[in-house]
Motif scaffolding. Structure first.
Motif, PDB file in Angstrom:
ATOM      1  N   GLN A  24      46.481 107.849-121.852  1.00  0.00           N
ATOM      2  CA  GLN A  24      45.221 108.261-121.220  1.00  0.00           C
ATOM      3  C   GLN A  24      44.394 109.153-122.145  1.00  0.00           C
ATOM      4  O   GLN A  24      43.176 109.015-122.240  1.00  0.00           O
ATOM      5  CB  GLN A  24      45.512 108.972-119.903  1.00  0.00           C
ATOM      6  N   GLN A  27      42.882 107.013-124.885  1.00  0.00           N
ATOM      7  CA  GLN A  27      41.727 106.274-124.367  1.00  0.00           C
ATOM      8  C   GLN A  27      40.487 107.159-124.347  1.00  0.00           C
ATOM      9  O   GLN A  27      39.417 106.753-124.773  1.00  0.00           O
ATOM     10  CB  GLN A  27      42.024 105.756-122.951  1.00  0.00           C
ATOM     11  N   GLN A  31      37.026 106.646-126.487  1.00  0.00           N
ATOM     12  CA  GLN A  31      35.707 106.562-125.861  1.00  0.00           C
ATOM     13  C   GLN A  31      34.747 107.592-126.439  1.00  0.00           C
ATOM     14  O   GLN A  31      33.573 107.296-126.672  1.00  0.00           O
ATOM     15  CB  GLN A  31      35.831 106.710-124.348  1.00  0.00           C
ATOM     16  N   ASN A  62      40.113  96.757-120.523  1.00  0.00           N
ATOM     17  CA  ASN A  62      39.411  97.012-121.785  1.00  0.00           C
ATOM     18  C   ASN A  62      37.911  97.205-121.579  1.00  0.00           C
ATOM     19  O   ASN A  62      37.132  97.054-122.499  1.00  0.00           O
ATOM     20  CB  ASN A  62      39.682  95.900-122.797  1.00  0.00           C
ATOM     21  N   GLY A  64      36.471 100.081-120.718  1.00  0.00           N
ATOM     22  CA  GLY A  64      36.077 101.473-120.916  1.00  0.00           C
ATOM     23  C   GLY A  64      34.927 101.678-121.879  1.00  0.00           C
ATOM     24  O   GLY A  64      33.924 102.305-121.524  1.00  0.00           O
TER      25      GLY A  64
END
Length: 87
Positions: A24, A27, A31, A62, A64
Motif C-alpha cells: 500500500q 502504491q 502515485q 491498476n 490508480g
C-alpha cells in the motif's frame, strides 16, 4: 519511474534504488511520483494533453495512476496545469 520507463535513464541518468515498502505504501509512493512526473510537463504556459485509449480494459487493480489523472481533485498540478485523458 525508471522501472516503468527505462528510457528515462537516458535523460535523468541512473537513479538510486528506492527502499522496499509494504504494497500500500509502495502504491502511494508510485502515485505521488507519477503525479509529479506528469506535473513537470503540465504547466499553464505549456499545457499537456494526454489521450488514453482502451480505458474499458483498465482493471481496478491498476487504475490508480489513471484515477489520479481523471479525478478532478487529482488533476491540478502544483503549477496550475491541468491534465485530461481521453476515451
Amino acid at each position: 519511474m525508471i522501472d516503468l520507463v527505462p528510457e528515462l535513464k537516458l535523460i535523468i541518468g541512473e537513479q538510486p534504488a528506492v527502499p522496499d515498502l509494504p504494497p500500500q505504501d509502495a502504491q502511494r509512493r508510485f502515485q505521488l511520483v507519477f503525479r509529479r512526473f506528469i506535473g513537470v510537463f503540465a504547466r499553464p504556459e505549456h499545457p499537456l494533453a494526454l489521450f488514453l485509449d482502451d480505458l474499458q480494459w483498465l482493471g481496478l487493480g491498476n487504475a490508480g495512476p489513471v484515477r489520479g489523472l481523471v479525478d478532478p481533485a487529482g488533476c491540478e498540478t502544483p503549477h496550475g496545469g491541468r491534465r485530461l485523458p481521453g476515451q
